[in-house]
Write a protein that holds these residues in place. Structure first.
Motif, PDB file in Angstrom:
ATOM      1  N   ARG A   1       0.824  -1.191   0.000  1.00  0.00           N
ATOM      2  CA  ARG A   1       0.000   0.000   0.000  1.00  0.00           C
ATOM      3  C   ARG A   1       0.876   1.267   0.000  1.00  0.00           C
ATOM      4  O   ARG A   1       0.617   2.231  -0.717  1.00  0.00           O
TER       5      ARG A   1
ATOM      6  N   GLN B   1     -12.590   6.358  -2.977  1.00  0.00           N
ATOM      7  CA  GLN B   1     -12.687   5.474  -4.130  1.00  0.00           C
ATOM      8  C   GLN B   1     -12.248   6.218  -5.401  1.00  0.00           C
ATOM      9  O   GLN B   1     -11.483   5.710  -6.216  1.00  0.00           O
TER      10      GLN B   1
ATOM     11  N   GLU C   1      -9.065   5.369  -7.758  1.00  0.00           N
ATOM     12  CA  GLU C   1      -9.232   5.130  -9.195  1.00  0.00           C
ATOM     13  C   GLU C   1      -8.245   5.957 -10.002  1.00  0.00           C
ATOM     14  O   GLU C   1      -7.684   5.491 -10.995  1.00  0.00           O
TER      15      GLU C   1
ATOM     16  N   PHE D   1      -4.889   4.390  -9.777  1.00  0.00           N
ATOM     17  CA  PHE D   1      -4.867   3.221 -10.643  1.00  0.00           C
ATOM     18  C   PHE D   1      -4.618   3.635 -12.093  1.00  0.00           C
ATOM     19  O   PHE D   1      -3.802   3.032 -12.797  1.00  0.00           O
TER      20      PHE D   1
ATOM     21  N   LYS E   1      -5.518  -3.281 -16.340  1.00  0.00           N
ATOM     22  CA  LYS E   1      -4.690  -4.130 -15.464  1.00  0.00           C
ATOM     23  C   LYS E   1      -3.341  -3.438 -15.254  1.00  0.00           C
ATOM     24  O   LYS E   1      -2.786  -2.849 -16.172  1.00  0.00           O
TER      25      LYS E   1
ATOM     26  N   THR F   1      -5.961  -5.453 -10.691  1.00  0.00           N
ATOM     27  CA  THR F   1      -7.073  -4.680 -11.238  1.00  0.00           C
ATOM     28  C   THR F   1      -7.421  -3.565 -10.250  1.00  0.00           C
ATOM     29  O   THR F   1      -6.846  -3.488  -9.168  1.00  0.00           O
ATOM     30  N   VAL F   2      -8.410  -2.775 -10.638  1.00  0.00           N
ATOM     31  CA  VAL F   2      -8.775  -1.667  -9.757  1.00  0.00           C
ATOM     32  C   VAL F   2      -9.343  -2.198  -8.434  1.00  0.00           C
ATOM     33  O   VAL F   2      -9.138  -1.606  -7.370  1.00  0.00           O
ATOM     34  N   ASP F   3      -9.974  -3.374  -8.474  1.00  0.00           N
ATOM     35  CA  ASP F   3     -10.487  -3.933  -7.218  1.00  0.00           C
ATOM     36  C   ASP F   3      -9.340  -4.350  -6.297  1.00  0.00           C
ATOM     37  O   ASP F   3      -9.435  -4.224  -5.066  1.00  0.00           O
ATOM     38  N   ASP F   4      -8.268  -4.862  -6.909  1.00  0.00           N
ATOM     39  CA  ASP F   4      -7.099  -5.190  -6.100  1.00  0.00           C
ATOM     40  C   ASP F   4      -6.569  -3.942  -5.407  1.00  0.00           C
ATOM     41  O   ASP F   4      -6.157  -3.995  -4.248  1.00  0.00           O
TER      42      ASP F   4
ATOM     43  N   PHE G   1      -8.323  -1.382  -4.559  1.00  0.00           N
ATOM     44  CA  PHE G   1      -9.216  -1.047  -3.439  1.00  0.00           C
ATOM     45  C   PHE G   1      -8.872  -1.900  -2.233  1.00  0.00           C
ATOM     46  O   PHE G   1      -8.850  -1.442  -1.103  1.00  0.00           O
ATOM     47  N   LYS G   2      -8.585  -3.178  -2.500  1.00  0.00           N
ATOM     48  CA  LYS G   2      -8.274  -4.082  -1.397  1.00  0.00           C
ATOM     49  C   LYS G   2      -6.979  -3.662  -0.709  1.00  0.00           C
ATOM     50  O   LYS G   2      -6.893  -3.630   0.516  1.00  0.00           O
TER      51      LYS G   2
ATOM     52  N   ASN H   1      -9.184   0.550   4.000  1.00  0.00           N
ATOM     53  CA  ASN H   1      -9.939   1.659   4.561  1.00  0.00           C
ATOM     54  C   ASN H   1      -9.059   2.818   4.950  1.00  0.00           C
ATOM     55  O   ASN H   1      -9.494   3.743   5.612  1.00  0.00           O
TER      56      ASN H   1
END
Lengths: 340, 204
Positions: free
Chosen positions: A46, B122, B126, B129, B139, B182-185, B187-188, B192
């Motif tokens: 991160r 978010q 993005e 990313f 990707k 990916t973009v979800d990765d 986010f993970k 938070n």
């Protein structure tokens, strides 16, 4: 007047651009020896992927940056949207454009006629008598500058001792517009170091200003800098040349801020005499935004204003103190100019 | 700056109305963009950026846009962006230029709205990313991350050193050198945590 900083290479330093202290430094986590697979410290994916501080700074520069602020013309507030003042202002416009402007053009034309009819003979006929010719040319240049200043109804207050012709001295001044040079030239003929301009200004530069001993440079030539530096050094040593005037900011700034001086002027190893020029904005905004206006337009705008009022302060000459670098010298002079 | 309602929002330099009329009669151009931003325009732009900027901020951004766009072309070219020294010095300037080059005002505001205090985390993730995903295939590969890291850490590290750190850090997070994020990765990975990516628009 507010300030920015320039480092030794003449590049701007933004003071907020430092390594973020709260972000783990990637270099600290280099594997030492053969233990590559051991997890070191707190560096996680991160933190590595998080480029937000750098992005924020870039976006901040897009939204507002201190350097461009120096070149923004400060727009005046509209004071004449009022039933009483508007007609008065209209009357003022009529006076400015229909009475003052033609009178000024006339004065300027007369001045040019007198100047050219004296300059050309002096230049051609007195080729053998150099000192006399130079003296006369100097006087004539001062004369035409007086005419120029009169054509904008310039009211100039000079404070401080007038410049004298001595070797090993250099004058530095802040720069708001091309007319700074004319205002100063009116009092004493200086030799300036200037960018070669196109158009009729360039013509003026190569004929008349050549006689006062000006030095030209071309910003686009890389080698040019060394040639100019050498010329400067030779010029300063000579006793009979006109005093040299340098604008260390390098470009026209809007007279509200000063951009930090470039250090070239301070490396010549001679006495530096600062001159501060401050224009009174009530009568005319003398700032020449060279990105937006040509010089002709700028002159016309000045000639249709009421007056150009400015103050010129000749400040105390300073020399490089032992152990001081050129940059520190520049900063010291800069601080004394700020007091004005 | 104080403007009464209905007065023109002008980003021209010091020229009064009559001077403008007279000079245009003389056939010479003023050289500056005195274009007006109407209330309708402001609201349209505000809609477009999902109300992430206030109306005053949009007016300030418009002045800034006009200031950067020197020939009033309607968009800011790459060299005009690079004329801002603080931007040119930024290590990610070339990456950002790919995203902002040639944007018109509406898209300019939409781009900057990611940096508004009201934008969601978010939205910001993005954007990060998109910065990494330079070939826009959705990707982010190992090489994509390496490219950005190279610009960021510059001459301080060699490529091998960078690779080693990246491989190790990816492994720790459960990815390999061959993984595509990916973009979800993203986010993970960011989870938070608070992303601090805000820019304040100066409103005078």
């Amino acid at each position: 007047m507010k300030t920015l900083a320039m480092d030794a290479a003449g590049k701007l330093i933004s003071s907020s651009y430092e390594l973020d202290l709260y972000r783990p430094n990637i270099e600290d986590y280099l594997p030492s020896g053969s233990s590559i697979n051991e997890p070191h410290g707190e560096l996680r994916l991160r933190d590595l992927l998080d480029i937000s501080p750098t992005l924020t700074e870039a976006a901040g520069a897009i939204v507002d940056d201190s350097f461009t602020r120096c070149f923004k013309s400060i727009p005046p507030e509209f004071w004449n949207w009022n039933i009483y003042l508007f007609p008065l202002w209209c009357f003022g416009v009529l006076v400015r454009y229909l009475i003052l402007f033609p009178a000024r053009v006339l004065i300027l034309t007369i001045g040019w006629i007198i100047f050219l009819s004296s300059f050309i003979p002096v230049h051609l006929l007195l080729k053998g008598h150099d000192t006399l010719r130079r003296k006369l040319e100097r006087l004539l240049v001062e004369l035409i500058c007086c005419f120029f200043v009169a054509s904008w109804t310039g009211v100039v207050n000079y404070h401080g001792p007038r410049p004298s012709i001595r070797p090993k001295q250099v004058y530095v001044a802040n720069h708001t517009s091309m007319i700074d040079f004319i205002v100063l030239q009116q009092m004493t003929a200086f030799a300036v170091i200037m960018q070669k301009h196109p158009g009729w200004v360039g013509l003026l530069q190569s004929t008349i200003l050549e006689s006062v001993g000006c030095i030209w440079f071309n910003r686009t030539e890389a080698k040019d800098r060394e040639i100019v530096a050498r010329k400067l050094r030779d010029r300063v040593q000579g006793a009979d040349n006109n005093p040299l005037l340098i604008f260390p900011e390098g470009t026209c700034v809007n007279n509200h801020y000063t951009v930090m001086f470039k250090k070239g002027a301070f490396e010549l190893g001679c006495m530096v005499c600062p001159i501060a020029i401050k224009y009174n904005k009530i009568f005319a905004d003398a700032f020449w935004n060279s990105r937006k206006q040509s010089f002709t337009m700028h002159l016309l705008q000045l000639m249709t204003s009421w007056a150009v009022v400015c103050d010129v302060w000749y400040l105390e000459p300073q020399t490089l103190k032992p152990g001081e670098t050129a940059i520190e010298f520049a900063e010291r002079l800069y601080a004394s100019a700020l007091i004005i | 700056m104080v403007y009464e309602a209905g007065a023109p929002f002008s980003c021209s330099s010091r020229h009064s109305m009559i001077d403008i009329v007279l000079f245009s009669l003389l056939g010479e151009s003023m050289g500056s963009a005195s274009s007006m931003l109407t209330q309708y325009d402001i609201e349209e732009v505000q809609e477009y950026c999902d109300h992430l900027f206030s109306q005053q901020e949009i007016v300030s951004l418009y002045e800034r846009f006009c200031q950067l766009d020197r020939n009033a072309k309607g968009f800011i070219s790459a060299d005009e962006f690079l004329s801002v020294p603080e931007f040119a010095m930024n290590p990610l300037s070339q990456w950002l230029l790919k995203m902002v080059d040639g944007l018109n005002f509406k898209d300019f505001v939409a781009f900057l709205s990611t940096f508004s205090a009201k934008a969601s985390a978010q939205h910001k993730i993005e954007l990060i990313f998109k910065m990494y995903d330079s070939d826009c295939n959705g990707k982010v590969s190992f090489n994509d991350i390496m490219k950005v890291l190279r610009d960021l850490s510059g001459p301080f590290m060699s490529d091998d050193q960078r690779e080693q750190v990246l491989i190790r850090v990816l492994k720790e997070a459960g990815y390999t050198k061959e993984s595509y994020l990916t973009v979800d990765d993203f986010f993970k990975v960011f989870g938070n945590s608070n992303i601090k990516m805000e820019v304040e628009v100066p409103v005078d």
